[in-house]
Write a protein that holds these residues in place. Sequence first.
Motif, PDB file in Angstrom:
ATOM      1  N   TYR A  42      30.254  72.173  -3.798  1.00 55.89           N
ATOM      2  CA  TYR A  42      29.597  72.864  -4.903  1.00 55.89           C
ATOM      3  C   TYR A  42      29.633  74.381  -4.687  1.00 55.89           C
ATOM      4  CZ  TYR A  42      26.396  73.548  -8.803  1.00 55.89           C
ATOM      5  OH  TYR A  42      25.854  73.919 -10.004  1.00 55.89           O
ATOM      6  N   HIS A  43      29.240  74.798  -3.489  1.00 53.30           N
ATOM      7  CA  HIS A  43      29.196  76.234  -3.193  1.00 53.30           C
ATOM      8  C   HIS A  43      30.580  76.870  -3.349  1.00 53.30           C
ATOM      9  CE1 HIS A  43      27.808  79.955  -1.375  1.00 53.30           C
ATOM     10  NE2 HIS A  43      28.760  79.884  -0.473  1.00 53.30           N
ATOM     11  N   SER A  44      31.600  76.151  -2.880  1.00 50.55           N
ATOM     12  CA  SER A  44      32.951  76.726  -2.886  1.00 50.55           C
ATOM     13  C   SER A  44      33.609  76.649  -4.259  1.00 50.55           C
ATOM     14  CB  SER A  44      33.830  75.998  -1.865  1.00 50.55           C
ATOM     15  OG  SER A  44      33.318  76.195  -0.567  1.00 50.55           O
ATOM     16  N   SER A  55      30.128  77.136  -7.610  1.00 48.14           N
ATOM     17  CA  SER A  55      29.628  78.513  -7.514  1.00 48.14           C
ATOM     18  C   SER A  55      30.792  79.500  -7.327  1.00 48.14           C
ATOM     19  CB  SER A  55      28.633  78.648  -6.361  1.00 48.14           C
ATOM     20  OG  SER A  55      27.503  77.825  -6.556  1.00 48.14           O
ATOM     21  N   TYR A  59      32.578  80.309  -4.241  1.00 48.48           N
ATOM     22  CA  TYR A  59      32.744  81.060  -2.991  1.00 48.48           C
ATOM     23  C   TYR A  59      33.606  80.292  -2.010  1.00 48.48           C
ATOM     24  CZ  TYR A  59      28.709  83.339  -5.153  1.00 48.48           C
ATOM     25  OH  TYR A  59      27.862  83.968  -6.024  1.00 48.48           O
TER      26      TYR A  59
END
Lengths: 291, 291
Positions: free
Chosen positions: B266-268, B271, B273
């Motif tokens: 999810y973060h990579s 979102s 990043y």
Amino acid sequence: MTKSSGASANNVIQMRAHTRRRQEANAYVPSMMPSVAGIDDDEQPYTPTQFEACLREIGARYYHDRHRFHNLLHTGKLNKGQVQAWALNRYYYQVMIPVKDVALMSKMGDPELRRIWIKRVLDHEGRDGQEGGIERWYRLTDGLGLMRDYVSSTAGILPATRFAVDAYVRFVRERPLLEGITSSLTELFAPSIHKERISGMLKSYEFINEDVLAYFEKRLSQATEDADFVLDYALRHARTRREQESVCAALKFKTDVLWVMLDALYHSYVSGYVPEGAFMPEDFDDRPRFH
Amino acid sequence: MTKSSGASANNVIQMRAHTRRRQEANAYVPSMMPSVAGIDDDEQPYTPTQFEACLREIGARYYHDRHRFHNLLHTGKLNKGQVQAWALNRYYYQVMIPVKDVALMSKMGDPELRRIWIKRVLDHEGRDGQEGGIERWYRLTDGLGLMRDYVSSTAGILPATRFAVDAYVRFVRERPLLEGITSSLTELFAPSIHKERISGMLKSYEFINEDVLAYFEKRLSQATEDADFVLDYALRHARTRREQESVCAALKFKTDVLWVMLDALYHSYVSGYVPEGAFMPEDFDDRPRFH
């Protein structure tokens, strides 16, 4: 990296990066894969100058001074709860570093090397009548209003923090001594981030003062001395190209450990997706958000 | 959990959660900390009904069917590159599961138990003339247009994926047999997520068809049979309260492994990043964003 990708520049770059990073990636696959599998035994070693340049290039590309969580932390963009979450999670790293170092010492046959390395353990654990780095870290968590029992229990840390730090301890236990020693080469890049942190945090947060940042002030001199020793060790002991590449892979691995810790903090406490059961700051709903 | 927090309801809840989770958290601190340290030897064991309810409660609270990445994946909200990133990272999990299972078998003194367990290894590796789960996973990555060499190299996976999966393999290697076996109790909760995934993905994505989802179809029957065996094993072999709590901790640990993998995705890739060096989808700039 798709099947239909022959022509795109993006994919050529990915393919090069893939080839280049193949040994790095393999270096910490559990034991069934040898590290630096792609290196021929008769490949020409780097000169000391080239080898040091490789190591510094890895630092420039992967070290966590470039991480956006640090940028927010050092420029006063976080609120107190976000700084608490950082200090709480990083505590687990601090407390496991001496575990990593004694595991490493248990692989050192040379008493002289053990005598040099034990300085690191004592730097963290403390000496007779002198506080060590772990105690100094508590000054930070105290200053941020976190209860010591809660901090030391590590009950509120993110699972990703635990996996990353445990991966580091196990890397040092399982890999050859040369890789274990040189995984700490990230210290080469630490003094500048510590200076930036001290001045940035003092200026930006009313809940931060020099006393609570004592850990970083002390590390400025400790880490410089340690890093010089390890760089010299790497240049003297990694002689074949295969050994040199294994040192590069160890350093890359260590940068991954640090980066993953910050990614998890960012996802949880900046993006706002705190996993069930992890530390929840009181001011979470008022936290600054950056997208 | 702050010093000045005596009165706030939020912190009372945190403190309870902290106490309750203390043994769970400790269970996978490297070997110097015993697991379930807080349990007295003479504490009353759970009845089988209570014990099974505890395990199902852990599933309800921590299993990754509740993760927002899965919600996006199953409802057609991701683009192809984001689905590629998921399949690519999850490949590393798939390929290490049989490594985990043979490590576990190496701790089984009972040939009958080994004969039962080897089914799992063969389910993944394949039998004479029959493809296994890893091969079926390649049908998915093939269908998504990823090159097999790139997938199998694991060069593009997120470092957090590697740390989480490696933590699982090492947990099974290092912890007692009972905990190693029961860490797979997440399979109790897998069939419903697999059903949701198959129907949701078939309906939502033009690049998905039944053939590329063959892995999950097959797992519907395999995982049910396996989970029934392990639940029965847990109920029969965890007799003291301490053993029962160690099984709960093993299951919680495993849910953390799965959750951390999705947080990192999810973060990579949602979102946005992506860490330096990890897989970069061609359609990254057009990816759907959810904040």
